[in-house]
Design a protein around this motif. Sequence first.
Motif, PDB file in Angstrom:
ATOM      1  N   LYS A  70     117.496  41.493 -55.332  1.00 28.56           N
ATOM      2  CA  LYS A  70     116.621  42.102 -56.348  1.00 28.56           C
ATOM      3  C   LYS A  70     116.775  43.611 -56.355  1.00 28.56           C
ATOM      4  O   LYS A  70     116.912  44.222 -57.408  1.00 28.56           O
ATOM      5  CB  LYS A  70     115.165  41.717 -56.055  1.00 28.56           C
ATOM      6  CG  LYS A  70     114.742  40.464 -56.823  1.00 28.56           C
ATOM      7  CD  LYS A  70     113.246  40.197 -56.657  1.00 28.56           C
ATOM      8  CE  LYS A  70     113.004  38.884 -55.944  1.00 28.56           C
ATOM      9  NZ  LYS A  70     111.903  38.880 -55.030  1.00 28.56           N
ATOM     10  N   ALA A  71     116.732  44.203 -55.176  1.00 26.87           N
ATOM     11  CA  ALA A  71     116.841  45.657 -55.064  1.00 26.87           C
ATOM     12  C   ALA A  71     117.815  45.952 -53.933  1.00 26.87           C
ATOM     13  O   ALA A  71     117.481  45.771 -52.762  1.00 26.87           O
ATOM     14  CB  ALA A  71     115.475  46.264 -54.773  1.00 26.87           C
ATOM     15  N   PRO A  72     119.045  46.373 -54.266  1.00 24.14           N
ATOM     16  CA  PRO A  72     120.054  46.580 -53.229  1.00 24.14           C
ATOM     17  C   PRO A  72     119.567  47.485 -52.093  1.00 24.14           C
ATOM     18  O   PRO A  72     119.053  48.572 -52.349  1.00 24.14           O
ATOM     19  CB  PRO A  72     121.212  47.242 -53.981  1.00 24.14           C
ATOM     20  CG  PRO A  72     121.036  46.829 -55.393  1.00 24.14           C
ATOM     21  CD  PRO A  72     119.545  46.680 -55.607  1.00 24.14           C
ATOM     22  N   ALA A  73     119.690  46.988 -50.882  1.00 21.78           N
ATOM     23  CA  ALA A  73     119.316  47.751 -49.685  1.00 21.78           C
ATOM     24  C   ALA A  73     119.886  47.007 -48.491  1.00 21.78           C
ATOM     25  O   ALA A  73     120.039  45.785 -48.528  1.00 21.78           O
ATOM     26  CB  ALA A  73     117.803  47.854 -49.562  1.00 21.78           C
ATOM     27  N   PRO A  74     120.217  47.721 -47.425  1.00 18.07           N
ATOM     28  CA  PRO A  74     120.746  47.035 -46.243  1.00 18.07           C
ATOM     29  C   PRO A  74     119.630  46.409 -45.408  1.00 18.07           C
ATOM     30  O   PRO A  74     118.466  46.804 -45.536  1.00 18.07           O
ATOM     31  CB  PRO A  74     121.416  48.157 -45.468  1.00 18.07           C
ATOM     32  CG  PRO A  74     120.639  49.385 -45.842  1.00 18.07           C
ATOM     33  CD  PRO A  74     120.175  49.186 -47.253  1.00 18.07           C
ATOM     34  N   ALA A  75     120.000  45.453 -44.584  1.00 17.11           N
ATOM     35  CA  ALA A  75     119.055  44.886 -43.619  1.00 17.11           C
ATOM     36  C   ALA A  75     119.840  44.452 -42.393  1.00 17.11           C
ATOM     37  O   ALA A  75     121.048  44.199 -42.463  1.00 17.11           O
ATOM     38  CB  ALA A  75     118.313  43.699 -44.226  1.00 17.11           C
TER      39      ALA A  75
END
Lengths: 319, 324
Positions: A223-228
Amino acid sequence: MTPKERAELYRRMLTIRRAEERLQKLFADGLVPGFLHLSIGQEAVPVGVSSALTEADTVSSNHRGHGHTLAKGVDLTGFFAEILGKATGLCRGRGGSMHVADLSKGMLGANGIVAAGLPITTGSALAHRMQGKGNIAVVYFGDGALAEGLVHECLNIAKLWSLPILFVCENNGWSEFSPTERQLATSLDRLGKAYGITYREVDGNVVEEVARAAGKLVAGMRKAPAPAILECRTTRVRGHFEGDRQDYRDSDEIAALDARDPIRLCAEALMAAGLDDAALAAIAAEVEAKIEAATEAALAAPLPEAGDILADVYTRAEV
Amino acid sequence: MAETRYIKAVNQALKDAMRDDPTVFLIGEDIGAAGGSFKATRDLLDLYGPERVYDAPIAEAAITGIAVGAALTGMKPVAEIMFMDFITLSMDMLVNQAAKARSMFGGQGSVPMVLRTPHGGGLNAGPQHSQCLEAWLAHVPGLKVVVPSNPADAYSLLRAAIDDPDPVIVVENKALYAMKGEMPDTPERIEIGKARIARPGRDATVVAYGAAVGMAEAAAEVMAAEGVEVEVIDLRSVQPWDEACVLESLSRTHNLVVVHEAVEAFGVGAEIAARMADIGFDELDGPIVRVGAPFAPSPFGKTLEEAYRPNADRIVAALRRTLA
């Protein structure tokens, strides 16, 4: 998770386990050229993570990559043929165990260089973000890789650029032949905190836990590009490579691994949910038949022609 | 035909490639807002935006690895490494990853990435900002290495590199960035691996690339005044290199000198000399003489650096030796 879904995860884990046990035997019989690093005891990680992935998502792996590769859905016969160095292998017998790849399935390759998968996957995640289709990238690495400088470079860039990348650390406590506690002055949760990256830790031997955590993280980054970061506590049952006698490990430690066997834990959960011995045996029979058929086909396949040595070094023929 | 400078030709090639192909993007240190250390990427951030021009942190290994991963995922990255000396930090990604992926994965795909980086001295930049390390890369199967010697080639070779499906290292020369030259209205399409006869001649052949081409042309002028006609070959590409062109020239001139700015020992010149001593043995009337930098780190001080870099005088001396 429905009983059917849980049984499917069991079947996938068992496929990896039986495939590696078959490879172990082939290696002992002298039929596997080169080195072999087995991931027995770690199957729940790639199976759990892959349950959150589509074929268009990309993964890259390390030297202990059979599970990651099979969980991404590559062809079993091509997989065996590759590790046996056959012309019909996924990489036409040029890569072997440490370099199995299937780009058509989003599998960007196992890797013989520790932590090399991190920047490659960071780049793949950048491509996904630019292409805007909601695809994500996953990199599998071990706790031993955390001592490499590229980990720092990639966590930093992934956060700065909000890249859709899931860093999956299989923490089995061992950096090749040394306990990681002697190799690393920090821990991955602290690194996550330092970079402001979402961090989750799970029991990496409980496939449902891995699947649930990965599912949540991956849905968020689509949904919202971000690393994890997903750190999976897991167990390396075999040595660093086949032939490693593991003299450096305490026999009590190895004996205790059985109680944490991810396949046994999953089977117990399935039985508790109502599956009987016969149902589990049916899954095992189906898996074993497939492995045997793949092994037989791979063993019968031809070796690469020596004349092919210059093929594919470049895309176009040399001028 | 319009006059341009080498650095502007690089900029134009990047601009045109990004216009023609939406999968081309740039990544490197200070290439966006600052326009690049040498201004090769000036104005491109304004033109194409931050989604196609990435100002990367100072992390050469990651920059190169990101280019590999993006290339394996359908993009055409053009990475800049600010000084060629810094590719030491990129070597795993170039040597073990970019170069090998296609072959190692059985030809399943390729790594259509470009890595631009400047080499060479002349700026008193010292031992860690002046090296010519292209021979290392030319030694690695799977990589291609081109070294443009003039503005028009800087444009055409970079376009060819970006169009190429395999990883190409484009080695620019810092001392040439300000060089003026004619840019054809319709730039030449260069095939990577084909050399160019920079000056025809019948008495001796000088093979050079990059900044050494200009030095070789200057040496040819000196010899011409003495009635010796020297042919100068601009290799353009050192991997693959145009063996047929060099052999054909040698078979007419029968004398060969190879020049590069890089350290002479174990360099590109050694490969060319070895091949010609083999397949061109019957054509040789004199020894194959190499001209390169001495076996020492590239020095900082003005007098030392001047003595270190090859020049027309040393090429003339080499020609006299082979013609003697």
